[in-house]
Enzyme design. Structure first.
Site, PDB file in Angstrom:
ATOM      1  N   SER A 196      -6.987  -0.487   6.603  1.00  0.00           N
ATOM      2  CA  SER A 196      -5.721  -1.149   7.147  1.00  0.00           C
ATOM      3  C   SER A 196      -5.331  -0.220   8.188  1.00  0.00           C
ATOM      4  O   SER A 196      -4.775  -0.712   9.059  1.00  0.00           O
ATOM      5  CB  SER A 196      -5.145  -1.545   5.697  1.00  0.00           C
ATOM      6  OG  SER A 196      -4.778  -0.154   5.086  1.00  0.00           O
ATOM      7  N   ALA A 205      -8.360  -8.424   2.667  1.00  0.00           N
ATOM      8  CA  ALA A 205      -8.102  -9.849   3.565  1.00  0.00           C
ATOM      9  C   ALA A 205      -8.147  -9.338   5.160  1.00  0.00           C
ATOM     10  O   ALA A 205      -7.764  -8.024   5.264  1.00  0.00           O
ATOM     11  CB  ALA A 205      -6.819 -10.583   2.946  1.00  0.00           C
ATOM     12  N   GLU A 259       0.735   3.210   7.786  1.00  0.00           N
ATOM     13  CA  GLU A 259       1.503   3.603   6.581  1.00  0.00           C
ATOM     14  C   GLU A 259       1.190   5.091   6.186  1.00  0.00           C
ATOM     15  O   GLU A 259       1.292   5.402   4.680  1.00  0.00           O
ATOM     16  CB  GLU A 259       1.313   2.695   5.723  1.00  0.00           C
ATOM     17  CG  GLU A 259       1.306   1.251   5.669  1.00  0.00           C
ATOM     18  CD  GLU A 259       0.791   0.112   4.532  1.00  0.00           C
ATOM     19  OE1 GLU A 259       1.574  -0.480   3.974  1.00  0.00           O
ATOM     20  OE2 GLU A 259      -0.330   0.079   4.345  1.00  0.00           O
ATOM     21  N   ASN A 297       0.791  -1.297  -0.040  1.00  0.00           N
ATOM     22  CA  ASN A 297       0.071  -0.008   0.040  1.00  0.00           C
ATOM     23  C   ASN A 297       0.845   1.135   0.295  1.00  0.00           C
ATOM     24  O   ASN A 297       1.915   1.271   0.353  1.00  0.00           O
ATOM     25  CB  ASN A 297      -0.705  -0.091   1.247  1.00  0.00           C
ATOM     26  CG  ASN A 297      -2.411  -0.162   0.969  1.00  0.00           C
ATOM     27  OD1 ASN A 297      -2.713  -0.094   0.045  1.00  0.00           O
ATOM     28  ND2 ASN A 297      -2.963  -0.302   1.911  1.00  0.00           N
ATOM     29  N   LYS A 327      -5.298   4.688  -6.691  1.00  0.00           N
ATOM     30  CA  LYS A 327      -5.212   3.864  -5.285  1.00  0.00           C
ATOM     31  C   LYS A 327      -4.963   4.910  -3.917  1.00  0.00           C
ATOM     32  O   LYS A 327      -5.684   4.894  -3.163  1.00  0.00           O
ATOM     33  CB  LYS A 327      -4.657   2.669  -5.467  1.00  0.00           C
ATOM     34  CG  LYS A 327      -4.984   1.851  -4.018  1.00  0.00           C
ATOM     35  CD  LYS A 327      -4.624   0.289  -4.307  1.00  0.00           C
ATOM     36  CE  LYS A 327      -4.750  -0.695  -3.175  1.00  0.00           C
ATOM     37  NZ  LYS A 327      -5.212  -0.403  -1.830  1.00  0.00           N
TER      38      LYS A 327
HETATM   39  O1  KPL Z   1      -7.310  -0.466   0.584  1.00  0.00           O
HETATM   40  C1  KPL Z   1      -8.038   0.013   1.693  1.00  0.00           C
HETATM   41  C2  KPL Z   1      -7.382   0.010   2.883  1.00  0.00           C
HETATM   42  O2  KPL Z   1      -7.818  -0.339   4.020  1.00  0.00           O
HETATM   43  O3  KPL Z   1      -6.172  -0.068   3.009  1.00  0.00           O
HETATM   44  C3  KPL Z   1      -9.250   0.467   1.463  1.00  0.00           C
HETATM   45  C4  KPL Z   1      -9.846   0.552  -0.117  1.00  0.00           C
HETATM   46  C5  KPL Z   1      -9.556   1.547   2.210  1.00  0.00           C
HETATM   47  C6  KPL Z   1     -10.275  -0.641   2.069  1.00  0.00           C
HETATM   48  O4  KPL Z   1     -10.287  -0.743   3.411  1.00  0.00           O
END
Ligand code: KPL
Length: 296
Positions: free
Chosen positions: A252, A127, A264, A101, A182
């Protein structure tokens, strides 16, 4: 068929391992030192249809990096560089696919591994870790991959086996743009849900309408300066769709704060702030400090 090696045995890394092994694709998990001696030989995977199965994968440790054929990096953003630099024997031919991410890590990896084919990917699979050796697949998503350096361009063929296992995977020559898209979603949903300790769907409650509007405008404006052509309306539609689709999920960043793990934020909100230049981003700034204050 080559073996995939997954660096980062978190919820998403284990989900990829489960989906790949289900298609009889060889997978190994590259584990950190803290797992040596007490990583279970198998983990339980709970599929979207609630079916449970034990997943057995080959295990590797850093000293076995020479045999890695294709490396999928699925650690947290802040772990990527320390984890990779521990792999002293990684062959210069081995493609490295960054699937973490956030953004801002690829340049450092390219500097540290100047000869390796480097690729980046984004995935919207969801997940969740339900127990120490139990992982639940919470959402089927799309996965895109593309080249970061010249060497990475020769690895478009990785798309086909990934698509077979994940249900969707596509190649994009402009992966940076997909990463920005994203990142935009994460920069709105993650810090807000983490600071307010709410599920993603609660962002649609009237009390968040103003902050959601303002933060969306800030993030969209910064992405526009980075070359993104999506209109604010399109960005907001996409954001609302993700909020709806993941309404019952905890983001997350929320999960990281709740479990007292580093977040992050530096690679999500920090990246937006860093690229804001003269653009005012007061909500981003406030959320950044808030998350840091909360321990992230
Ligand atoms: O990618 C995500 C994350 O939680 O890091 C989202 C898209 C916000 C989904 O929870």
């Amino acid at each position: 068929m080559h073996e995939w090696t997954i660096l980062g045995a978190g919820a998403l890394g284990c989900t990829f391992a489960a989906l790949l092994t289900e298609q009889q694709q060889p997978v190994s998990l590259l584990l950190s030192e803290r797992h040596r001696g007490h990583f279970h030989p198998a983990f339980e995977f709970i599929a979207l249809n609630e079916r449970r199965r034990l997943v057995n994968t080959h295990r590797r440790f850093a000293e076995q990096a020479a045999g890695v054929e294709c490396l999928l990096v699925m650690t947290k953003a802040y772990q990527v560089l320390p984890a990779l630099t521990g792999l002293r024997d990684l062959s210069a031919d081995t493609p490295i696919l960054l699937l973490h991410n956030g953004m801002g890590v690829a340049d450092d990896v390219a500097r540290a591994f100047p000869h390796n084919p480097l690729l980046a990917g984004v995935t919207s699979h969801g997940a969740l870790r339900e127990g120490p050796w139990q992982v639940r697949h919470t959402g089927k998503g799309e996965t895109w991959l593309g080249p970061v350096n010249e060497g990475g361009r020769a690895f478009a063929h990785l798309q086909a086996p990934l698509a077979r296992a994940l249900g969707h995977a596509e190649w994009s020559e402009d992966i940076l743009s997909l990463q920005h898209r994203k990142l935009g979603i994460n920069a709105v949903i993650n810090p807000l849900t983490a600071c307010h300790r709410i599920r993603n769907g609660q962002l649609h409650e009237p009390r968040f309408a103003d902050v959601l509007t303002q933060l969306s405008e800030e993030v969209h404006a910064v992405l526009a300066t980075l070359g993104e052509t999506e209109t604010l309306e399109q960005f907001r539609r996409r954001l609302n769709a993700v909020i709806e689709l993941t309404a019952t999920n905890y983001s997350s960043m929320h999960q990281d704060l709740a479990h007292h793990r580093p977040t992050e934020i530096d690679y999500i909100t920090g990246y937006v702030q860093k690229h804001a230049g003269k653009l005012p981003v007061p909500v981003c700034r406030q959320l950044y400090h808030e998350v840091k204050k909360l321990g992230g």
